[in-house]
Scaffold this active site. Structure first.
Site, PDB file in Angstrom:
ATOM      1  CG  ASP A   1      63.573   2.971  80.041  1.00 13.63           C
ATOM      2  OD1 ASP A   1      62.948   1.863  80.302  1.00 13.63           O
ATOM      3  OD2 ASP A   1      63.614   3.212  78.861  1.00 13.63           O
TER       4      ASP A   1
ATOM      5  CD  GLU B   1      56.998  -1.921  78.681  1.00 13.83           C
ATOM      6  OE1 GLU B   1      57.190  -0.625  78.730  1.00 13.83           O
ATOM      7  OE2 GLU B   1      57.946  -2.700  78.405  1.00 13.83           O
TER       8      GLU B   1
HETATM    9  C1  LIG Z   1      60.402  -0.466  80.126  1.00 17.17           C
HETATM   10  C2  LIG Z   1      60.865  -0.523  78.778  1.00 17.17           C
HETATM   11  N1  LIG Z   1      60.268  -1.319  77.990  1.00 17.17           N
HETATM   12  C3  LIG Z   1      60.748  -1.259  76.607  1.00 17.17           C
HETATM   13  C4  LIG Z   1      61.699  -0.480  76.239  1.00 17.17           C
HETATM   14  C5  LIG Z   1      62.575  -0.704  74.992  1.00 17.17           C
HETATM   15  O1  LIG Z   1      61.666  -0.933  73.967  1.00 17.17           O
HETATM   16  C6  LIG Z   1      62.531   0.125  77.154  1.00 17.17           C
HETATM   17  N2  LIG Z   1      63.673   0.855  77.182  1.00 17.17           N
HETATM   18  N3  LIG Z   1      61.897   0.154  78.411  1.00 17.17           N
END
Ligand SMILES: Cc1ncc(CO)c(N)n1
Length: 221
Positions: free
Chosen positions: A47, A210
């Protein structure tokens, strides 16, 4: 009562993928305390890389908000999001130290690369404002819904993970997501049929990315 718009209609229509994105097994495992810490470390490293790529995406949303929006407040909402990404990157660095994840050695996995490529394509000046706003809302909303779930009544979220949950699960972030949603809905109200088809498609694709992103945590590292 809030007015129901296109986004709510699309979420209802694509409920199963929406639920898959916002109640993924990884998120549920944080909430019930069974989370495997190697999964958390994998998610954290991936992330961090994602967020670095998300910054230019949000910057491109900001540029469209300045150029294509009739409402001056849109720019302020997006600018607020960009500013909070600045804090977010600092937060990631602290978490990296805490969990002993060295970001300089993290290799982006396929799902991460594919998601980032998808964002890059959306940054094109050809992509219409209502489409990019819908994508932006979905990206933020998945994290808001997911991490808020980890803080809801009855959670057994490990205390050392509550910081991550508060980052996206707090009320301010929820309000910010609602502001982005309202902008998207306003734009969609006046959009052509063609743009609506594109926005719905982009929404579903964000949800799919996602889900694939959460899936990476399964492997651990
Ligand atoms: C994969 C992903 N989606 C959304 C966000 C933030 O909204 C993040 N930090 N990482």
């Amino acid at each position: 009562m809030e007015k129901r718009g296109m986004i709510d209609t699309w979420i209802d229509k694509h409920r199963s993928i929406y639920t898959a994105a916002t109640r993924h097994a990884f998120v549920v495992s944080i909430r019930d305390g069974s989370v495997d810490l190697s999964s958390f470390r994998t998610w954290l490293g991936q992330d961090y890389l994602f967020v670095r790529g998300f910054v230019p995406f949000v910057a491109s949303v900001l540029i469209k908000a300045c150029k294509d929006s009739g409402e001056s407040s849109d720019m302020e909402v997006v600018l607020g999001g960009l500013a909070s990404l600045n804090d977010e990157i600092e937060w990631f660095k602290k978490e990296g130290t805490k969990w002993d994840v060295d970001f300089s050695t993290v290799v982006p996995q396929n799902a991460n690369q594919e998601y980032r490529r998808f964002l890059e394509a959306l940054m094109s000046s050809e992509v219409k404002y209502p489409v990019i706003m819908t994508a932006f809302w979905a990206i933020e909303a998945v994290y808001q819904e997911s991490f808020a779930h980890c803080l809801e009544d009855g959670n057994k979220t490990p205390v050392e993970l509550t910081g991550a949950c508060h980052r996206w699960g707090n009320d301010g972030f929820k309000q910010y997501c609602l502001s982005v949603k309202n902008i998207a809905e306003r734009c969609l109200e006046n959009a052509s049929g063609e743009v609506l088809v594109e926005a719905e498609d982009v929404l579903v694709r964000v949800l799919e990315h996602e889900v694939a992103f959460w899936e990476m945590s399964r492997g651990g590292q």
